[in-house]
Structures are given as structure tokens and as C-alpha cells.
Design a protein around this motif. Structure first.
Motif, PDB file in Angstrom:
ATOM      1  N   GLU A  76      14.971   4.014  18.216  1.00 36.40           N
ATOM      2  CA  GLU A  76      14.776   5.459  18.310  1.00 36.40           C
ATOM      3  C   GLU A  76      16.122   6.072  18.681  1.00 36.40           C
ATOM      4  O   GLU A  76      17.082   5.364  18.986  1.00 36.40           O
ATOM      5  CB  GLU A  76      13.714   5.787  19.365  1.00 36.40           C
ATOM      6  CG  GLU A  76      12.327   5.209  18.998  1.00 36.40           C
ATOM      7  CD  GLU A  76      11.314   5.484  20.090  1.00 36.40           C
ATOM      8  OE1 GLU A  76      11.698   6.131  21.097  1.00 36.40           O
ATOM      9  OE2 GLU A  76      10.155   5.051  19.954  1.00 36.40           O
ATOM     10  N   LEU A  77      16.200   7.368  18.656  1.00 37.89           N
ATOM     11  CA  LEU A  77      17.481   8.011  18.947  1.00 37.89           C
ATOM     12  C   LEU A  77      17.971   7.652  20.345  1.00 37.89           C
ATOM     13  O   LEU A  77      19.113   7.290  20.541  1.00 37.89           O
ATOM     14  CB  LEU A  77      17.354   9.528  18.791  1.00 37.89           C
ATOM     15  CG  LEU A  77      17.111  10.019  17.362  1.00 37.89           C
ATOM     16  CD1 LEU A  77      16.968  11.533  17.346  1.00 37.89           C
ATOM     17  CD2 LEU A  77      18.266   9.586  16.459  1.00 37.89           C
ATOM     18  N   ALA A  83       7.099  -1.199  25.987  1.00 38.57           N
ATOM     19  CA  ALA A  83       6.930  -0.931  24.558  1.00 38.57           C
ATOM     20  C   ALA A  83       8.236  -0.510  23.899  1.00 38.57           C
ATOM     21  O   ALA A  83       8.352  -0.547  22.668  1.00 38.57           O
ATOM     22  CB  ALA A  83       5.864   0.143  24.347  1.00 38.57           C
ATOM     23  N   GLN A  84       9.204  -0.075  24.717  1.00 38.63           N
ATOM     24  CA  GLN A  84      10.459   0.393  24.157  1.00 38.63           C
ATOM     25  C   GLN A  84      11.544  -0.699  24.156  1.00 38.63           C
ATOM     26  O   GLN A  84      12.709  -0.404  23.913  1.00 38.63           O
ATOM     27  CB  GLN A  84      10.944   1.623  24.945  1.00 38.63           C
ATOM     28  CG  GLN A  84      10.006   2.801  24.795  1.00 38.63           C
ATOM     29  CD  GLN A  84      10.502   4.029  25.546  1.00 38.63           C
ATOM     30  OE1 GLN A  84      11.617   4.038  26.083  1.00 38.63           O
ATOM     31  NE2 GLN A  84       9.677   5.067  25.610  1.00 38.63           N
ATOM     32  N   LEU A  85      11.118  -1.937  24.436  1.00 36.98           N
ATOM     33  CA  LEU A  85      12.030  -3.076  24.374  1.00 36.98           C
ATOM     34  C   LEU A  85      11.648  -3.972  23.200  1.00 36.98           C
ATOM     35  O   LEU A  85      10.483  -4.097  22.836  1.00 36.98           O
ATOM     36  CB  LEU A  85      11.983  -3.887  25.669  1.00 36.98           C
ATOM     37  CG  LEU A  85      12.574  -3.222  26.911  1.00 36.98           C
ATOM     38  CD1 LEU A  85      12.415  -4.149  28.113  1.00 36.98           C
ATOM     39  CD2 LEU A  85      14.055  -2.904  26.696  1.00 36.98           C
ATOM     40  N   SER A  86      12.636  -4.600  22.644  1.00 35.53           N
ATOM     41  CA  SER A  86      12.404  -5.506  21.511  1.00 35.53           C
ATOM     42  C   SER A  86      13.199  -6.784  21.715  1.00 35.53           C
ATOM     43  O   SER A  86      14.287  -6.773  22.299  1.00 35.53           O
ATOM     44  CB  SER A  86      12.836  -4.833  20.197  1.00 35.53           C
ATOM     45  OG  SER A  86      12.784  -5.738  19.116  1.00 35.53           O
ATOM     46  N   GLU A  87      12.630  -7.902  21.236  1.00 35.34           N
ATOM     47  CA  GLU A  87      13.336  -9.177  21.317  1.00 35.34           C
ATOM     48  C   GLU A  87      14.348  -9.348  20.194  1.00 35.34           C
ATOM     49  O   GLU A  87      15.193 -10.239  20.260  1.00 35.34           O
ATOM     50  CB  GLU A  87      12.324 -10.338  21.277  1.00 35.34           C
ATOM     51  CG  GLU A  87      11.404 -10.370  22.493  1.00 35.34           C
ATOM     52  CD  GLU A  87      10.468 -11.555  22.448  1.00 35.34           C
ATOM     53  OE1 GLU A  87      10.510 -12.303  21.431  1.00 35.34           O
ATOM     54  OE2 GLU A  87       9.711 -11.749  23.409  1.00 35.34           O
ATOM     55  N   GLN A  88      14.245  -8.512  19.188  1.00 33.31           N
ATOM     56  CA  GLN A  88      15.158  -8.592  18.052  1.00 33.31           C
ATOM     57  C   GLN A  88      16.200  -7.482  18.136  1.00 33.31           C
ATOM     58  O   GLN A  88      15.907  -6.395  18.631  1.00 33.31           O
ATOM     59  CB  GLN A  88      14.386  -8.456  16.734  1.00 33.31           C
ATOM     60  CG  GLN A  88      13.364  -9.552  16.508  1.00 33.31           C
ATOM     61  CD  GLN A  88      14.022 -10.909  16.335  1.00 33.31           C
ATOM     62  OE1 GLN A  88      15.147 -10.998  15.827  1.00 33.31           O
ATOM     63  NE2 GLN A  88      13.336 -11.960  16.751  1.00 33.31           N
ATOM     64  N   PRO A  89      17.405  -7.756  17.687  1.00 33.40           N
ATOM     65  CA  PRO A  89      18.413  -6.688  17.641  1.00 33.40           C
ATOM     66  C   PRO A  89      17.909  -5.534  16.775  1.00 33.40           C
ATOM     67  O   PRO A  89      17.111  -5.706  15.861  1.00 33.40           O
ATOM     68  CB  PRO A  89      19.627  -7.370  16.997  1.00 33.40           C
ATOM     69  CG  PRO A  89      19.424  -8.822  17.245  1.00 33.40           C
ATOM     70  CD  PRO A  89      17.940  -9.038  17.209  1.00 33.40           C
TER      71      PRO A  89
END
Length: 206
Positions: A31-32, A83-89
Motif C-alpha cells: 500500500e502507499l 494484516a499489514q505485514l507480509s512474509e514475501q518482499p
């Protein structure tokens, strides 16, 4: 006083509910930007933002509020919704990498095409050379065949001439033999007549 106790109990509950993790890499969702807070819920104040795709370290999570404590590249420790974290770049990070991979693959394909074209040209050259050698052999073979035909004709003509000479010699021998036989026959016929005449002459002289 009751409010102070209630806030204390809330903080205790939140601290008990928090799950501690070994520091792990996580990435801000695409997201921005996203807000970060000073504590593990929406009740805590906002302390700043993080850009999409930014790499952070996961310190711990709070299962009750679904928040995670993170450390950003500046060393700042804050909280953010899980929810705003990701394990992938993020795509912003992966797109340049993918573009680089595409470029590398394109270069490899170009090199393969160039190598293939070079090998094809070499094979065509070899085939052309083989065709030339085959054509030369065919021409040489035809030449030898023609020479063989000419030689056979010469041999045939020589055999004919030899046969003619042999026949001529045989005829000559026949003629010589016939002549000798004729002379002998003639002598055989003449000699008897010549001998008695000499006897009669001798008798008359006596």
C-alpha cells in the motif's frame, strides 16, 4: 482511581497476551503507506508511518489484538496490525528483481539463439562442403566410366584388327601351302615323263 486500575489491568492483559518471537524479517504490505502505533491496539497513539514494501524485523505479536511489534530500518520500535505485514518482499522490491531475471533470461536466450545460428551456419557449411565433395566424386566417377567405355571400345577395335590379321596370316599360310602342294603335284606329274625319255635316248645311242 478505578480508571487507573482498569488501565493497569488492560496493560497486564495485553502484555500477557503478547507472543514473543525471534527477530524475523517481514515486509510492509503493498500500500502507499501504513500507520504505526506506540502500542498493540488501535487505542494507542500514532507515532508515524512506514512505506509500502519496507523491510522490518518482527519482534513479537499480540494474539488478542492481532498486532505485531516491529523494528524498522532506523531502529525505531513500533506496533502495526498483523494484516499489514507480509512474509514475501513487496512487488516494488520483487518487480526490479523479476525484471533483472527477465533481462538475464533474455540475454541467455539471445546467446543461445546466436550460438544456435552459428552452429547451424557451421553445419550448413559442412553440408555444403560435403555436397561439393560428393559432386566431385560423382564427376570423377562419371569421368572414369567414360574412360572405361572408351578403353573398352579401343580393346574391341584392337580385337577386331587382331582377328583380321590372324585371318590374313592364316590365308597366307593356306596360299603358301597350296602353292607348295601345287608345285609338288606338278613335279610329280612331270618327273615320270622326263625319266623314261632319257632311257630311250640311251638305248638309241647304244
Amino acid at each position: 482511581m478505578k480508571k487507573i486500575k482498569l488501565i493497569g489491568l488492560t496493560l497486564l492483559t495485553l502484555s500477557v497476551a503478547a507472543t514473543v518471537h525471534a527477530e524475523e524479517k517481514r515486509y510492509i504490505s503493498d500500500e502507499l503507506s501504513t500507520w504505526v502505533r506506540s502500542g498493540p491496539s488501535n487505542d494507542y497513539r500514532l507515532v508515524g508511518t512506514l512505506n509500502a514494501g519496507e523491510e522490518v524485523e518482527l519482534l513479537q505479536t499480540n494474539d488478542a489484538t492481532k498486532y505485531a511489534q516491529i523494528r524498522d530500518s532506523t531502529g525505531r520500535t513500533t506496533w502495526i496490525p498483523l494484516a499489514q505485514l507480509s512474509e514475501q518482499p513487496s512487488l516494488r522490491t520483487r518487480v526490479p528483481q523479476l525484471e533483472q531475471q527477465v533481462k538475464e533470461l533474455t540475454d541467455k536466450l539471445a546467446n543461445i539463439d546466436g550460438s544456435w545460428n552459428q552452429r547451424t551456419a557451421e553445419m550448413q557449411k559442412k553440408v555444403a562442403g560435403s555436397d561439393g565433395a560428393i559432386n566431385n566424386l560423382k564427376n570423377e566417377n562419371q569421368k572414369l566410366k567414360n574412360e572405361l567405355v572408351v578403353a573398352q571400345k579401343k580393346v574391341s577395335a584392337a580385337n577386331v584388327q587382331l582377328d583380321d590379321k590372324q585371318r590374313t596370316i592364316i590365308m597366307q599360310w593356306f596360299m603358301y601351302g597350296g602353292g607348295v602342294a601345287g608345285v609338288g603335284l606338278l613335279l610329280g606329274l612331270l618327273l615320270p615323263h622326263m625319266v623314261p625319255s632319257r632311257k630311250k635316248k640311251d638305248r638309241w645311242m647304244n
